[in-house]
Structures are given as C-alpha cells and as structure tokens.
Design an enzyme around this catalytic site. Sequence first.
Site, short mmCIF file in Angstrom:
data_model
loop_
_atom_site.label_atom_id
_atom_site.label_comp_id
_atom_site.label_asym_id
_atom_site.label_seq_id
_atom_site.Cartn_x
_atom_site.Cartn_y
_atom_site.Cartn_z
N HIS A 13 -10.03 1.52 9.45
CA HIS A 13 -8.44 1.69 9.01
C HIS A 13 -7.96 3.33 9.30
CE1 HIS A 13 -10.25 2.77 5.25
NE2 HIS A 13 -9.10 3.53 4.92
C1 UD1 Z 1 -4.56 3.78 1.90
C2 UD1 Z 1 -5.05 5.22 1.45
C3 UD1 Z 1 -6.50 5.31 2.34
C4 UD1 Z 1 -7.39 4.14 1.85
C5 UD1 Z 1 -6.69 2.78 2.14
C6 UD1 Z 1 -7.38 1.69 1.94
C7 UD1 Z 1 -3.54 7.13 1.51
C8 UD1 Z 1 -3.22 8.54 1.83
N1 UD1 Z 1 -4.32 6.37 2.16
O1 UD1 Z 1 -4.54 3.87 3.50
O2 UD1 Z 1 -7.30 6.54 1.55
O3 UD1 Z 1 -8.67 4.29 2.36
O4 UD1 Z 1 -5.27 3.01 1.70
O5 UD1 Z 1 -6.84 0.56 2.31
O6 UD1 Z 1 -3.13 6.70 0.30
N2 UD1 Z 1 0.30 -2.49 4.59
C9 UD1 Z 1 0.44 -3.86 4.34
N3 UD1 Z 1 0.09 -4.44 3.10
C10 UD1 Z 1 -0.31 -3.74 1.78
C11 UD1 Z 1 -0.46 -2.34 1.91
C12 UD1 Z 1 -0.27 -1.58 3.26
O7 UD1 Z 1 0.58 -4.71 5.05
O8 UD1 Z 1 -0.57 -4.31 0.91
C13 UD1 Z 1 0.48 -1.84 5.74
C14 UD1 Z 1 1.80 -1.21 5.93
O9 UD1 Z 1 2.27 -1.50 7.16
C15 UD1 Z 1 1.46 0.15 5.65
C16 UD1 Z 1 0.23 0.50 6.14
O10 UD1 Z 1 -0.76 -0.77 5.85
O11 UD1 Z 1 2.56 0.96 6.33
C17 UD1 Z 1 -0.65 1.42 5.65
O12 UD1 Z 1 -0.85 1.47 4.25
P1 UD1 Z 1 -0.92 2.73 3.22
O13 UD1 Z 1 -1.06 2.52 1.81
O14 UD1 Z 1 0.36 3.62 3.55
O15 UD1 Z 1 -2.10 3.35 4.02
P2 UD1 Z 1 -3.53 2.62 4.21
O16 UD1 Z 1 -3.86 2.96 5.73
O17 UD1 Z 1 -3.75 1.36 3.63
#
Ligand code: UD1
Length: 376
Positions: free
Chosen positions: A215
């Site tokens: 991820h």
């Molecule tokens: C975040 C953390 C990372 C952790 C990871 C675990 C930061 C900087 N990054 O990254 O350290 O290892 O979580 O998963 O805080 N999304 C969904 N559903 C959700 C959440 C997210 O679809 O419930 C999608 C959205 O399109 C979003 C993308 O995933 O834009 C990224 O989510 P985000 O929380 O920004 O970062 P992660 O890549 O999950």
Amino acid sequence: MSSIRPILCVVGARPNFMKIAPIMRAFAAAEIPALLLHTGQHYDADMNDAFFRDLGIPHPDINLEVGSGTHAQQTAEIMRRVEPVLDQHQPAAILVVGDVNSTIACALVAAKKGVPVIHVEAGLRSRDRTMPEEINRVLTDQISDLLFTTERSALDNLKQEGIDPERVHFVGNVMIDTLHYNLRQAMPASDTLKAQGLDAGLIDSPAGYALLTLHRPSNVDDRTVLTGITDCINRIARDLPIIFPIHPRTRGRLMEFGLLDTLDPRRVLCTPPLGYLQLLGLMREARLVLTDSGGIQEETTALGIPCITLRHNTERPITVTEGTNTLVGNQPEAIMGAVTQALAQPAKSGRIPEYWDGKAAERIAAVLKGWSPDRT
Ligand code: UD1
C-alpha cells in the site's frame, strides 16, 4: 497520574487499531480514565469496523469523521475538528500511537493548547523523508512529553534529535500485545479463502503459499514500479500461490494502470482488505510474506515467518537484525532474487525482540500511574 480527568486516546487509521486495543484494556484494568477519539481517517467497513469488532475495541466516544483527502486537507481537517473536543473534555493528556496523519494532527493541536502529549511507538526512524510517516514521526516526537518505545534503537534516535531521555520509556511493542492476545482466535487460512468464495484447495499443497500486502505510495502510485511488482507477483505465483488482500489505494492504482486483470486468477487469490483475525491466520500459516507494511514486518518477526519487505529502508531495524525480515526494495530482479533464495534455503530464523512479550500496554499503564503531566 492523580487527576481524574481522562486521557484522550486517538485512533485514525487501520494500524492504529491494533495498537490502541491493548492500551484501552490496560487502562481499564489500572483504572486510568480514558476516552477514545476516532478521527475517521479510515472509515470503510473492511478498513475500520472489522477491526473494532475483531479486537474488542470500545466504541469511540468521539468520531471526527474526516474521511480521505490530500495530506494537507486531511491533517488540517483533523486539527480543525479536534480542537473543540479538547476544549470540551479538558483531558489530562492526549495519547497518540504510530505515525499516521491522525497522529501528528492531534498531537500538534494538543501541544499548542498545553495538553501533554504521550506518543506510543516513538523514536522509529527510516531516515527517508519522502515517506509521509517519517515526517509524522519526527514532528510528533518533538512535541511529545512522554515517549514510549518499542525497541532500544529508538532511544538513540531520540537523543540525536535532542529529546530528553528522561521522557523516554522502553516498554516493548503494543502491536505484539495484540498479536499474543488474539493468536488462538486467528482464523485458519482455508476458512478465510472459503469465506471469500475462493479455492482453498490451492493452498493445500506442501509447498504452501505466499501472503502479499502492498500500500505504500512509493510502490503503488508509480506506474512503472507497480507494473514491475505485478510482473513479479505472476512469476512468483507460478511456483507458490499468492494470497493478496488489496488495500483500497492499491486497488485504485491497479485499476487505473490496467494491471488488476493481468494478475493470474488461478494462482493469485485477490481479496478485499481482511479483518485482523483473518490476516493473522494467513500470516501464521504462510511460507513467506511479501509486504511494504511496517506492522507486518514486526508481526512476522514475532511469528517467526520469513518476511521480504519491498522497501529500501525500515524504521523498525530490529526486525532485520534480530527478526525474520529482509529488505529488498521494489526492483523486480531484487524481489525475484530474494524470493528464490528464501524458497531454496532454510528460512531466515530470528529471535523474539526484547519486551515483545504481550505486556507493553501494562508497562505503559504502570508508567502513567506514577506520571505527573506537569511540564517543567
Ligand atoms: C494510511 C497511513 C499509513 C498506513 C496506512 C494503512 C498516513 C500518512 N498514512 O495510508 O501510514 O500504513 O494508512 O492503511 O496516515 N480509502 C478508502 N477507504 C478507507 C480509507 C482510505 O477507500 O477507509 C482510500 C481513499 O481513496 C484514500 C486512500 O485510500 O484516499 C488512502 O487513504 P489514506 O488514509 O490517505 O492513506 P493510506 O494509504 O491508507
């Protein structure tokens, strides 16, 4: 701590949930008043609800429901929404875990309002400032009053950054507390596959299977890198079936780059993100784990399962020096070389790091019992 004001405990994203569960339990046992705040950074049922259920985390007292956005938007929105919560509840301290955007956002607001900050999993450093988490780690530690570490190298990092060692306590790893607590309930791999409607027969052979998670933006956001990794997945899968629970960010990129359909469905079993007990079961039975997750590097070390990490660095060096982890980066030849070696030779054997014994949260509670949050 003598105050009856609560400690405001913060979670936001998936890796936070495993860390907060034993802390909430230890606080309840030690009669330390606590409130649970969820920022809402992760919100999908399979990124959120499943973990609360599997880990028995109490329902959050407060949910900021921030959702997704750019880093600036997400961090700013959490900051904006957490401020009135601090005004309303006047907590004795705020406790943040790990290195996600929710961690730094809540710590920063609290520090500026004079609310003491407690950071669990402090002092880890990858020295890679292109990782958003590294920025979050360095900044959170700088504004924390009390810092709990998972491995001894963390204290050296903190000292180099001018942090008073008196504020630092080596307590061990709360994520491994959760692993110990739940291991017996872990779901057998074949049950997880069946629950997903997948062919459990594929992992029956003595060769076993590999588990893959990906991820990190550095692996999944770049088309060339992700194409190379996808190619490796298919090549590895010819010899060893692969189970691949796909993070929403990764699924989005695989679809955008037209790569999802190139994975061989007979040998690469794709699933949505899985619950904690399911993933723990898949890890425990795997012949090999390929990942870019921080937590999985630690969990495989605790389980003694070989781990190949698709990163050039790690903020958790003990998983390499003492554990089962090998860093290989994200170039296809390096990944293929490491997998070939891991399958040909006896697996890298490791030992369990100091204080990864299931009692880290109890140590945190014991320190807090005797802690006065007064700033000097
Ligand atoms: C975040 C953390 C990372 C952790 C990871 C675990 C930061 C900087 N990054 O990254 O350290 O290892 O979580 O998963 O805080 N999304 C969904 N559903 C959700 C959440 C997210 O679809 O419930 C999608 C959205 O399109 C979003 C993308 O995933 O834009 C990224 O989510 P985000 O929380 O920004 O970062 P992660 O890549 O999950």
